[in-house]
Design a protein around this motif. Structure first.
Motif, mmCIF file in Angstrom:
data_model
loop_
_atom_site.group_PDB
_atom_site.id
_atom_site.type_symbol
_atom_site.label_atom_id
_atom_site.label_comp_id
_atom_site.label_asym_id
_atom_site.label_seq_id
_atom_site.Cartn_x
_atom_site.Cartn_y
_atom_site.Cartn_z
ATOM 1 N N ALA A 73 49.290 41.708 50.327
ATOM 2 C CA ALA A 73 48.404 43.451 50.512
ATOM 3 C C ALA A 73 47.832 43.824 51.758
ATOM 4 C CB ALA A 73 48.414 43.925 49.180
ATOM 5 N N MET A 74 46.507 42.624 51.868
ATOM 6 C CA MET A 74 45.327 43.333 52.576
ATOM 7 C C MET A 74 45.695 42.967 54.006
ATOM 8 S SD MET A 74 42.195 43.978 52.939
ATOM 9 C CE MET A 74 41.122 44.508 51.724
ATOM 10 N N ARG A 75 46.654 42.243 54.401
ATOM 11 C CA ARG A 75 47.191 42.488 55.876
ATOM 12 C C ARG A 75 48.150 43.437 55.858
ATOM 13 N NH1 ARG A 75 46.482 36.571 54.360
ATOM 14 N NH2 ARG A 75 48.840 36.391 53.492
ATOM 15 N N ALA A 76 48.701 43.836 55.158
ATOM 16 C CA ALA A 76 50.224 44.143 55.032
ATOM 17 C C ALA A 76 49.430 45.702 55.311
ATOM 18 C CB ALA A 76 50.671 44.987 53.933
ATOM 19 N N ILE A 77 48.459 46.466 54.890
ATOM 20 C CA ILE A 77 47.407 47.721 55.118
ATOM 21 C C ILE A 77 47.036 47.270 56.483
ATOM 22 C CG2 ILE A 77 44.981 47.669 53.890
ATOM 23 C CD1 ILE A 77 45.905 50.329 52.938
ATOM 24 N N LEU A 78 46.142 46.644 56.917
ATOM 25 C CA LEU A 78 45.564 46.573 57.970
ATOM 26 C C LEU A 78 46.502 46.658 59.312
ATOM 27 C CD1 LEU A 78 42.861 43.821 57.362
ATOM 28 C CD2 LEU A 78 42.893 46.341 57.533
ATOM 29 N N LYS A 79 48.218 45.834 58.741
ATOM 30 C CA LYS A 79 48.877 46.060 60.151
ATOM 31 C C LYS A 79 49.492 47.480 60.490
ATOM 32 C CE LYS A 79 53.426 43.619 61.344
ATOM 33 N NZ LYS A 79 54.678 45.025 61.023
ATOM 34 N N ARG A 80 49.772 48.228 59.145
ATOM 35 C CA ARG A 80 50.125 49.415 58.939
ATOM 36 C C ARG A 80 49.300 50.269 59.642
ATOM 37 N NH1 ARG A 80 53.974 52.613 59.632
ATOM 38 N NH2 ARG A 80 55.176 53.505 58.209
ATOM 39 N N LEU A 81 48.021 49.811 59.158
ATOM 40 C CA LEU A 81 47.063 51.005 59.988
ATOM 41 C C LEU A 81 46.738 51.182 61.514
ATOM 42 C CD1 LEU A 81 44.057 50.715 57.055
ATOM 43 C CD2 LEU A 81 45.152 53.107 58.371
ATOM 44 N N ASP A 82 47.527 49.648 61.465
ATOM 45 C CA ASP A 82 47.681 49.615 63.517
ATOM 46 C C ASP A 82 48.843 50.166 63.878
ATOM 47 O OD1 ASP A 82 45.065 47.896 64.643
ATOM 48 O OD2 ASP A 82 46.215 45.481 63.628
ATOM 49 N N GLU A 83 49.769 49.847 63.307
ATOM 50 C CA GLU A 83 51.099 51.148 63.843
ATOM 51 C C GLU A 83 50.279 52.668 63.275
ATOM 52 O OE1 GLU A 83 54.436 46.906 62.019
ATOM 53 O OE2 GLU A 83 53.748 49.597 60.725
ATOM 54 N N CYS A 84 50.041 52.700 62.619
ATOM 55 C CA CYS A 84 49.552 54.341 62.360
ATOM 56 C C CYS A 84 49.380 55.243 63.457
ATOM 57 C CB CYS A 84 49.784 54.370 61.216
ATOM 58 S SG CYS A 84 50.652 54.244 59.911
ATOM 59 N N PHE A 85 47.824 53.982 63.898
ATOM 60 C CA PHE A 85 46.566 54.342 64.630
ATOM 61 C C PHE A 85 46.436 53.613 65.857
ATOM 62 C CE2 PHE A 85 45.715 56.172 60.417
ATOM 63 C CZ PHE A 85 45.696 57.595 60.698
ATOM 64 N N PRO A 86 47.562 53.373 66.698
ATOM 65 C CA PRO A 86 47.490 52.685 67.661
ATOM 66 C C PRO A 86 46.265 53.019 68.840
ATOM 67 C CG PRO A 86 49.291 54.102 68.273
ATOM 68 C CD PRO A 86 48.852 54.259 66.591
ATOM 69 N N GLU A 87 45.916 52.083 69.428
ATOM 70 C CA GLU A 87 44.813 52.104 70.542
ATOM 71 C C GLU A 87 46.352 52.823 72.022
ATOM 72 O OE1 GLU A 87 42.066 53.303 70.718
ATOM 73 O OE2 GLU A 87 40.761 51.602 69.641
ATOM 74 N N PRO A 88 44.972 53.871 72.815
ATOM 75 C CA PRO A 88 43.435 53.878 72.921
ATOM 76 C C PRO A 88 43.834 55.864 71.859
ATOM 77 C CG PRO A 88 44.660 54.828 75.092
ATOM 78 C CD PRO A 88 45.912 54.671 73.821
#
Length: 440
Positions: A336-351
């Motif tokens: 679950a923790m890995r899933a939300i971290l991955k999803r946050l990365d997808e929703c808020f990509p750099e830069p």
């Protein structure tokens, strides 16, 4: 004779104990109200275990296992009946099993007499604070942001906690040393420091091993106790760092524990490990656990024998190794923790993420992580989030005893499915983007 109608009594809130007006109590009630008002929202607020691991029929098997254990130990039918129906010993009737489990799971080697079985960890906190804090000169320091349970219990007892701010990387012993000096300069005696060293609530941070050793060394040099509360260790994936109590050679640590996360919260069974020596005026020695037991006898009398029986049956089933009972749950929460971290990365990509002013930490376990946002994450924003975007979170400002966290929010992943996490994070991203545009 005519009856005189009397007006119902009206109490003035100003004449009640000041703790009933504590903002922490109001904020948590507000969060519950929001959750009930918007039942269709995805809620990242509750730090509850996932329901999918609970089986109602298992409770009866756990209790039966404990009763069989009593029979095997030579208990009479009357003693077995009393073990379920009577009040039972105030310090708890399963202390031997708790001590055995602590030894096998956590390398905490104490006698059963040093254990007090409590009504959840919350009572353990309350008992420890009541016993240790004799007057206004005694100072309680807490790592901040901080679990609201300890600050709430402290204020019920008239203790105002002193916050020791965590940095970006979590707790640092050097900051505590500065706070200790400040308390002593004010003429106060630092009595205890409360900390959640592993995957803490609310920040998700974990104290490094070198800081654990430094904290124990500082406690010895500055003469204070450590209140260690670590409920998320055995429901987190991977090998865990040693508890402060297992590293404690000077009996500086009072270990506060709970089976709410590792077994099931409805049992409301916790414990305090208090092996510190207490000497009275006549030179007689006892344990701090004995003093906690005296206080408990006037607070809850004892912990539910039925709840203790269910917990005992679970401990017996795993030969005391709750870590083995939680292999599946630890994996689930880790995913679950890995899933939300991955999803946050997808929703808020750099830069774009940095430009927007959004960042988050990446806990290795536990239930919680924190997200920094470019707008005030207050109650008004929470209402807009729930009402307009269908997602609920917890303002981090709730967890700062002396102010802070106004631009951060806490997310809990423990109670959600992977699908909930994916949808909830997408909604959260839309809310953050909308709120950021609104406050420009």
């Amino acid at each position: 004779m005519a009856l005189v109608e009397m007006a119902p009594v009206t109490l003035r809130k100003a004449e009640l104990h000041a703790s009933v007006g504590d903002p922490v109590l109001d904020t948590m009630n507000f969060l519950n109200e929001i959750t009930h008002r918007y039942p269709q929202a995805v809620s990242f607020a509750p730090g509850r275990p996932y329901d999918g691991f609970f089986d109602v029929e298992e409770i009866f098997r756990h209790i039966r296992r404990y009763l069989d254990h009593l029979v095997e130990g030579g208990a009479t039918p009357g003693e077995i009946r009393d073990a379920l129906f009577q009040y039972g010993p105030t310090a708890g009737q399963i202390r031997e099993l708790v001590a055995d489990s602590l030894r096998k799971d956590e390398n905490i080697d104490v006698r059963p007499e040093a254990v007090v079985v409590t009504v959840g960890c919350q009572e353990a906190m309350f008992l420890a604070l009541r016993a240790l804090f004799a007057g206004p000169q005694d100072a309680l320091l807490v790592s901040s942001p901080c679990y609201v349970g300890i600050t709430g219990a402290a204020r019920l007892l008239g203790i105002e906690p002193t916050a020791v701010a965590e940095g970006q990387g979590g707790f640092r012993c050097a900051d505590l040393e500065v706070a200790l000096a400040a308390e002593k300069a004010r003429g106060r005696r630092p009595r205890a420091f409360y900390v959640v060293p592993d995957h803490s609530n609310p920040s998700g941070s974990t104290m490094p091993l070198d800081e654990r050793h430094a904290l124990l060394d500082l406690a010895a040099r500055a003469d204070f106790l450590i209140l260690e509360d670590s409920p998320y260790r055995l429901v987190s994936p991977g090998r865990q760092l040693p508890t402060l109590k297992s590293l404690d050679t000077d009996r500086r640590v009072v270990h506060l524990g709970s089976y709410s996360k590792t077994l099931f919260p409805g049992a409301r069974v916790g414990f305090a490990v208090a092996d510190q020596l207490v000497v009275d005026e006549d030179g007689r020695q006892g344990l701090l656990a004995d003093e906690l037991t005296k206080i408990k006898s006037m607070v809850t009398v004892n912990t539910s024998p039925l709840s203790q029986a269910a917990v005992a049956g679970m401990l017996l089933a795993a030969d005391g190794r709750t870590s083995e009972l939680n292999t599946e749950t630890s994996a689930y929460y880790g995913e679950a923790m890995r899933a939300i971290l991955k999803r946050l990365d997808e929703c808020f990509p750099e830069p774009g993420r940095s430009a927007l002013g959004v960042r988050w930490n990446e806990p290795a376990g536990g239930f919680f992580l924190t997200v920094d946002v470019p707008f005030p994450a207050d109650n008004a924003a929470l209402v807009r989030s729930a009402e307009e975007h269908g997602v609920i979170w917890t303002p981090m400002s709730y967890f700062y005893p002396q102010g802070g966290g106004e631009h951060s929010l806490r997310l809990s992943v423990s109670y959600l499915t992977q699908a909930d996490i994916a949808e909830g994070t997408a909604r959260l991203a839309r809310f953050i983007a909308s709120e950021a545009a609104r406050t420009r």
